[in-house]
Design a protein around this motif. Structure first.
Motif, PDB file in Angstrom:
ATOM      1  N   TYR A 210     -33.254  62.714  13.474  1.00  0.00           N
ATOM      2  CA  TYR A 210     -31.983  62.738  12.740  1.00  0.00           C
ATOM      3  C   TYR A 210     -32.033  61.785  11.545  1.00  0.00           C
ATOM      4  N   ALA A 211     -32.822  60.706  11.665  1.00  0.00           N
ATOM      5  CA  ALA A 211     -32.976  59.772  10.555  1.00  0.00           C
ATOM      6  C   ALA A 211     -34.129  60.168   9.639  1.00  0.00           C
ATOM      7  N   LEU A 212     -35.220  60.677  10.221  1.00  0.00           N
ATOM      8  CA  LEU A 212     -36.399  61.026   9.428  1.00  0.00           C
ATOM      9  C   LEU A 212     -36.196  62.300   8.615  1.00  0.00           C
ATOM     10  N   GLY A 213     -35.484  63.265   9.195  1.00  0.00           N
ATOM     11  CA  GLY A 213     -35.299  64.540   8.513  1.00  0.00           C
ATOM     12  C   GLY A 213     -33.893  65.078   8.688  1.00  0.00           C
ATOM     13  N   PRO A 214     -32.904  64.389   8.138  1.00  0.00           N
ATOM     14  CA  PRO A 214     -31.516  64.856   8.318  1.00  0.00           C
ATOM     15  C   PRO A 214     -31.285  66.260   7.772  1.00  0.00           C
ATOM     16  N   GLY A 215     -32.097  66.668   6.800  1.00  0.00           N
ATOM     17  CA  GLY A 215     -31.932  68.002   6.239  1.00  0.00           C
ATOM     18  C   GLY A 215     -32.387  69.108   7.158  1.00  0.00           C
ATOM     19  N   PHE A 216     -33.109  68.775   8.232  1.00  0.00           N
ATOM     20  CA  PHE A 216     -33.589  69.792   9.172  1.00  0.00           C
ATOM     21  C   PHE A 216     -32.557  70.134  10.244  1.00  0.00           C
ATOM     22  N   VAL A 217     -31.533  69.317  10.359  1.00  0.00           N
ATOM     23  CA  VAL A 217     -30.587  69.450  11.478  1.00  0.00           C
ATOM     24  C   VAL A 217     -29.915  70.819  11.495  1.00  0.00           C
ATOM     25  N   GLY A 218     -29.634  71.378  10.334  1.00  0.00           N
ATOM     26  CA  GLY A 218     -28.938  72.662  10.274  1.00  0.00           C
ATOM     27  C   GLY A 218     -29.777  73.851  10.671  1.00  0.00           C
ATOM     28  N   ASP A 219     -31.086  73.671  10.819  1.00  0.00           N
ATOM     29  CA  ASP A 219     -31.996  74.757  11.195  1.00  0.00           C
ATOM     30  C   ASP A 219     -32.689  74.356  12.494  1.00  0.00           C
ATOM     31  N   PRO A 220     -32.206  74.815  13.656  1.00  0.00           N
ATOM     32  CA  PRO A 220     -32.769  74.382  14.947  1.00  0.00           C
ATOM     33  C   PRO A 220     -34.274  74.611  15.057  1.00  0.00           C
ATOM     34  N   GLY A 221     -34.762  75.752  14.571  1.00  0.00           N
ATOM     35  CA  GLY A 221     -36.193  76.026  14.658  1.00  0.00           C
ATOM     36  C   GLY A 221     -37.019  75.037  13.839  1.00  0.00           C
ATOM     37  N   LEU A 222     -36.558  74.753  12.633  1.00  0.00           N
ATOM     38  CA  LEU A 222     -37.263  73.809  11.767  1.00  0.00           C
ATOM     39  C   LEU A 222     -37.188  72.395  12.338  1.00  0.00           C
ATOM     40  N   PHE A 223     -36.036  72.057  12.897  1.00  0.00           N
ATOM     41  CA  PHE A 223     -35.846  70.727  13.497  1.00  0.00           C
ATOM     42  C   PHE A 223     -36.818  70.530  14.660  1.00  0.00           C
ATOM     43  N   GLU A 224     -36.955  71.545  15.515  1.00  0.00           N
ATOM     44  CA  GLU A 224     -37.872  71.457  16.651  1.00  0.00           C
ATOM     45  C   GLU A 224     -39.329  71.393  16.194  1.00  0.00           C
ATOM     46  N   LEU A 225     -39.661  72.144  15.123  1.00  0.00           N
ATOM     47  CA  LEU A 225     -41.020  72.111  14.597  1.00  0.00           C
ATOM     48  C   LEU A 225     -41.350  70.714  14.076  1.00  0.00           C
ATOM     49  N   ALA A 226     -40.413  70.093  13.349  1.00  0.00           N
ATOM     50  CA  ALA A 226     -40.641  68.747  12.814  1.00  0.00           C
ATOM     51  C   ALA A 226     -40.847  67.739  13.946  1.00  0.00           C
ATOM     52  N   ILE A 227     -40.078  67.883  15.017  1.00  0.00           N
ATOM     53  CA  ILE A 227     -40.224  66.991  16.178  1.00  0.00           C
ATOM     54  C   ILE A 227     -41.608  67.155  16.799  1.00  0.00           C
TER      55      ILE A 227
ATOM     56  N   ALA B  40     -34.688  63.127   0.801  1.00  0.00           N
ATOM     57  CA  ALA B  40     -35.076  64.360   0.117  1.00  0.00           C
ATOM     58  C   ALA B  40     -34.976  65.592   1.010  1.00  0.00           C
ATOM     59  N   THR B  41     -35.033  65.421   2.333  1.00  0.00           N
ATOM     60  CA  THR B  41     -34.940  66.591   3.212  1.00  0.00           C
ATOM     61  C   THR B  41     -33.581  67.279   3.107  1.00  0.00           C
ATOM     62  N   LEU B  42     -32.619  66.591   2.495  1.00  0.00           N
ATOM     63  CA  LEU B  42     -31.304  67.199   2.309  1.00  0.00           C
ATOM     64  C   LEU B  42     -31.329  68.319   1.276  1.00  0.00           C
ATOM     65  N   GLN B  43     -32.411  68.397   0.477  1.00  0.00           N
ATOM     66  CA  GLN B  43     -32.576  69.473  -0.499  1.00  0.00           C
ATOM     67  C   GLN B  43     -33.866  70.214  -0.179  1.00  0.00           C
ATOM     68  N   GLU B  44     -33.781  71.488   0.069  1.00  0.00           N
ATOM     69  CA  GLU B  44     -34.955  72.258   0.461  1.00  0.00           C
ATOM     70  C   GLU B  44     -36.037  72.186  -0.616  1.00  0.00           C
ATOM     71  N   GLY B  45     -37.246  71.812  -0.205  1.00  0.00           N
ATOM     72  CA  GLY B  45     -38.374  71.735  -1.126  1.00  0.00           C
ATOM     73  C   GLY B  45     -38.572  70.366  -1.745  1.00  0.00           C
ATOM     74  N   ALA B  46     -37.511  69.555  -1.824  1.00  0.00           N
ATOM     75  CA  ALA B  46     -37.614  68.262  -2.504  1.00  0.00           C
ATOM     76  C   ALA B  46     -38.596  67.334  -1.795  1.00  0.00           C
ATOM     77  N   ARG B  47     -38.621  67.381  -0.472  1.00  0.00           N
ATOM     78  CA  ARG B  47     -39.558  66.542   0.275  1.00  0.00           C
ATOM     79  C   ARG B  47     -40.994  66.856  -0.130  1.00  0.00           C
TER      80      ARG B  47
END
Length: 514
Positions: free
Chosen positions: A111-128, A254-261
């Motif tokens: 949640y701190a490392l990639g707050p922008g992933f939270v809205g996409d469960p699949g992407l959030f799980e992949l990042a974890i 930057a994860t709050l904007q897709e691609g910015a990271r």
């Protein structure tokens, strides 16, 4: 003077690693581009990389090397090795606990490392998952950093500098031979990162054994020597890892904007080449040199070493920074724009590269000035300045990110924080009488600046003729870029010699053994 020769050894192997890193990034950009999956992978890669710099490399370059070298000189090899065995046992135990705890807590940490992933469960799980897989790399790199510190203390820089090459070889192999969907490919790459950590540790362990260093694990004990290392190492680790801390902070936002990271990552990799080859190499070589001079009571020699380090590092850094700043789009396009990496991605990464280029001299200065404190076993002062830099980076980065500047503001904030940190280090060293610019340095900096300005104008002019140059190289933008870089390098070298910024006699003397 052995400083230039030692830093050259580190620099050559670091250059090899970074060039292979470019091959890796070119293949990576073509395979996964700069989308959400790339954002998740770069977050997973950056997190253990941050703690590798903060807990491992930073702590040992700032604290372990002076303590180990002091034991070796005052009490002999046997006591120094006993101290090293105590340290490696405590370090490995602590890092093992830390890695396991981080893996367990990763669903919450993300949640701190990639707050922008939270809205996409699949992407959030992949990042974890990817971050959990890469975390053991930290444990291996912690032990590797200690082994590197031992080798550097014995003036054996080559093996430690060559170890990162193994990471790039393994990842290039996966990218070259591992045709798979992006989700599968990034998992393979994450596994490869951890495998490379094991390989690098074995490589350095064998290098230590070849010079008669015998290390073994024992029950961890907080001996007086280990406690002293902790007192010095914790603030030193934070101070030495400040650039990485800032990168992770900006990456998280930057994860709050897709691609910015991903755009920031690709731009970051470009300025990391001169930072690693020049700044890190110079810092690694300078710390043992300063420590030895100060233990011998040679304050004049220590001051001269610092002046020469500043002279050499700025002579190499300023032209690199100017080149990155004046032809950023040419560089990004030539290196990355193919496959999944689009023209829009190139445009965005180019904008970030300009800001990072402006901060590059500051990042190198931090690496050169910090040993002035570390060699005197003062790690708290650089930590305080590093903390100020982090605060500035977060505050300014958030303010600019949510302004029309957007994600480029994160790179601007990182560069600004770097200049503030470098300025504070320099001012305090000067006030304490530990940094006095001699006449030679002042003269050389003026001449370096003149040569850099003319070279920059020439490179910028060539950059405007990119289409013509690409036509001359058979349609290859990459070959055109290599030609521009080569011509720019020749122009700068000629001007440096003509103005006296560099003298062949000084180079020959500095590169001699002994």
């Amino acid at each position: 003077m052995r400083l230039l020769r030692s830093s050259a050894v580190v620099g050559v192997f670091t250059l090899m690693s970074r060039l292979l890193g470019f091959v890796r990034e070119i293949l990576l950009a073509a395979a996964i581009g700069a989308g959400p999956i790339a954002d998740a992978f770069f977050t997973a890669f950056q997190f253990p990389n941050l703690f590798r710099r903060v807990f491992a490399e930073g702590a040992f370059n700032s604290a372990f090397v002076p303590l180990y070298a002091g034991r070796m000189e005052a009490e002999g090899e046997t006591e120094a090795q006993r101290f090293a065995r105590d340290v490696v046992s405590v370090l490995a135990t602590f890092m093992l606990v830390f890695v396991v705890a981080a893996q367990i807590a990763m669903p919450w940490l993300m949640y701190a490392l990639g707050p922008g992933f939270v809205g996409d469960p699949g992407l959030f799980e992949l990042a974890i998952l990817l971050t959990q897989v890469t975390m053991p790399y930290l444990l291996m790199m912690s032990v590797s950093a200690m082994l590197s510190g031992i080798l550097n203390s014995h003036d054996r820089f080559a093996a430690a500098a060559a170890a990162p090459v193994l990471l790039n070889v393994i990842l290039i192999g996966i990218l070259f031979f591992g045709e798979a969907p992006p989700e599968t490919l990034v998992l393979w790459l994450s596994i490869g990162i951890t495998v490379s950590g094991v390989v690098q540790t074995l490589w350095l362990w064998l290098a230590c054994r070849r010079i008669g260093i015998r290390l073994g694990f024992r029950i961890p004990r907080l001996t007086p020597g280990v406690r002293r290392l902790i007192v010095l190492g914790v603030p030193g680790a934070i101070a030495a890892g400040v650039t990485q801390i800032n990168i992770v902070v900006t990456g998280s936002i930057a994860t709050l904007q897709e691609g910015a990271r991903s755009w920031l990552y690709y731009a970051d990799r470009l300025y990391q080449l001169p930072l690693g080859v020049i700044g890190i190499a110079m810092g690694v070589a300078l710390l043992p040199a300063l420590s030895k001079r100060l233990r011998a009571g040679d304050d004049t020699g220590a001051s001269d070493a610092m002046n020469r380090a500043l002279e050499i590092s700025m002579g190499l850094t300023l032209p690199s920074a100017v080149a990155l700043a004046v032809i950023p789009h040419f560089i990004i396009t030539a290196l990355y724009q193919r496959g999944a990496f689009t023209a829009l991605d190139a445009e965005m990464a180019s904008a970030a590269l300009v800001a990072f280029a402006i901060g590059l001299p500051a990042f190198v200065l931090i690496k050169v000035l910090s040993p002035g404190f570390f060699a005197r076993q003062d790690t708290s002062t650089p930590m305080k300045f590093a903390t100020i830099g982090v605060v500035v980076n977060i505050a300014l980065g958030l303010g600019l990110f949510f302004s029309p500047v957007g994600f480029v503001g994160l790179a601007i904030a990182t560069a600004t924080a770097g200049w503030i940190n470098a300025g504070l280090l320099g001012v305090v060293l000067h006030r304490r009488g530990l940094l006095e610019f001699d006449a030679r340095l002042k003269s050389k900096l003026v001449r370096i600046g003149l040569a850099t300005a003319i070279m920059g104008a020439a490179v910028a002019a060539m950059g405007t003729q990119r289409a013509l140059l690409t036509g001359w190289t058979g349609g290859s933008t990459l070959l055109a870029l290599i030609a521009v870089v080569a011509i720019g390098g020749v122009i700068y070298a000629a001007l440096a010699l003509a103005t006296g910024a560099v003298r062949m006699g000084e180079l020959r003397k500095a590169l001699k053994r002994g």
